[in-house]
Design a protein around this motif. Structure first.
Motif, PDB file in Angstrom:
ATOM      1  N   THR A   6      -2.975  -8.306   9.916  1.00 52.75           N
ATOM      2  CA  THR A   6      -3.502  -8.166   8.436  1.00 52.75           C
ATOM      3  C   THR A   6      -2.654  -6.842   8.111  1.00 52.75           C
ATOM      4  O   THR A   6      -2.946  -6.915   6.666  1.00 52.75           O
ATOM      5  N   VAL A   7      -2.143  -6.202   8.631  1.00 52.48           N
ATOM      6  CA  VAL A   7      -1.233  -4.971   8.289  1.00 52.48           C
ATOM      7  C   VAL A   7      -0.057  -5.018   8.575  1.00 52.48           C
ATOM      8  O   VAL A   7       0.219  -5.149   9.896  1.00 52.48           O
ATOM      9  N   THR A   8       1.029  -4.853   7.770  1.00 49.53           N
ATOM     10  CA  THR A   8       2.400  -4.748   8.097  1.00 49.53           C
ATOM     11  C   THR A   8       2.880  -3.607   8.158  1.00 49.53           C
ATOM     12  O   THR A   8       3.035  -3.128   6.690  1.00 49.53           O
ATOM     13  N   VAL A   9       3.557  -3.049   8.842  1.00 52.10           N
ATOM     14  CA  VAL A   9       4.373  -1.701   8.775  1.00 52.10           C
ATOM     15  C   VAL A   9       5.498  -1.987   9.151  1.00 52.10           C
ATOM     16  O   VAL A   9       6.034  -2.624  10.417  1.00 52.10           O
ATOM     17  N   GLU A  10       6.677  -1.840   8.225  1.00 49.38           N
ATOM     18  CA  GLU A  10       8.000  -2.122   8.566  1.00 49.38           C
ATOM     19  C   GLU A  10       9.075  -1.525   7.768  1.00 49.38           C
ATOM     20  O   GLU A  10       8.946  -0.985   6.673  1.00 49.38           O
TER      21      GLU A  10
ATOM     22  N   LEU B 135       0.846  -1.142  -0.100  1.00 47.78           N
ATOM     23  CA  LEU B 135      -0.113   0.015  -0.103  1.00 47.78           C
ATOM     24  C   LEU B 135       0.760   1.274  -0.110  1.00 47.78           C
ATOM     25  O   LEU B 135       0.492   2.280  -0.592  1.00 47.78           O
ATOM     26  N   ALA B 136       2.052   1.143   0.489  1.00 49.76           N
ATOM     27  CA  ALA B 136       2.740   2.185   0.813  1.00 49.76           C
ATOM     28  C   ALA B 136       4.391   2.110   0.732  1.00 49.76           C
ATOM     29  O   ALA B 136       4.434   0.867   1.131  1.00 49.76           O
ATOM     30  N   GLU B 137       5.166   2.786   0.127  1.00 52.72           N
ATOM     31  CA  GLU B 137       6.749   2.384   0.095  1.00 52.72           C
ATOM     32  C   GLU B 137       7.404   3.985   0.318  1.00 52.72           C
ATOM     33  O   GLU B 137       7.001   4.461  -0.761  1.00 52.72           O
ATOM     34  N   THR B 138       8.040   3.996   1.070  1.00 54.39           N
ATOM     35  CA  THR B 138       8.584   5.499   1.062  1.00 54.39           C
ATOM     36  C   THR B 138      10.060   5.553   1.967  1.00 54.39           C
ATOM     37  O   THR B 138      10.188   4.640   2.670  1.00 54.39           O
TER      38      THR B 138
ATOM     39  N   ASP C 152       3.177   8.806  -1.321  1.00 61.84           N
ATOM     40  CA  ASP C 152       3.826   7.458  -1.452  1.00 61.84           C
ATOM     41  C   ASP C 152       2.869   6.457  -1.149  1.00 61.84           C
ATOM     42  O   ASP C 152       3.282   5.419  -0.702  1.00 61.84           O
ATOM     43  N   ILE C 153       1.551   6.764  -0.775  1.00 64.21           N
ATOM     44  CA  ILE C 153       0.393   5.798  -0.931  1.00 64.21           C
ATOM     45  C   ILE C 153      -0.525   5.411  -1.622  1.00 64.21           C
ATOM     46  O   ILE C 153      -0.654   6.640  -2.292  1.00 64.21           O
TER      47      ILE C 153
END
Length: 113
Positions: free
Chosen positions: A107-111, A22-25, A46-47
């Motif tokens: 269900t959502v990975t922020v890393e 969904l996003a990469e920044t 970036d989303i």
């Protein structure tokens, strides 16, 4: 009043849900508020905003201001109120304007990658 610290997060950060990125920044903002764990805010630019639907849910933080929420729409389900932003943050949190944060969950990975 809780101390709020913001700074540019080191490295590249991603958000994944439902098998999609969904996003990469490289421009994430790390926000630390008091004793709470750091929260990473992603620039809207970036989303993949097509995955986000604005939610009717709102909240108020005395230190950051009024938040609005977003649900993430994946191929298989909608993850209700999984992201939020402060449209007009208070001065202590001005760096997160035009950014969105995501709840990290099963269900959502922020890393950082």
């Amino acid at each position: 009043m809780a101390d709020i610290t913001t700074r540019k997060a080191e490295g590249t950060w991603t958000v994944r849900a439902g098998g999609a990125v969904l996003a990469e920044t490289k421009n994430a903002i790390e926000l630390i508020e008091g004793e709470y764990p750091a929260v990473y805010y992603f620039p809207r630019s970036d989303i993949a905003m097509a995955f986000l639907d604005e939610s009717p849910q709102t909240s108020h933080c005395p230190h950051k201001g009024d938040a609005r929420f977003f649900s993430i729409v994946t191929k298989s389900k909608t993850l209700e109120n999984a992201a939020w932003s402060y449209e007009n943050p208070k001065p202590a949190a001005a760096a997160i304007k035009d950014h969105i944060a995501f709840y990290s969950s099963s269900t959502v990975t922020v890393e950082r990658v």
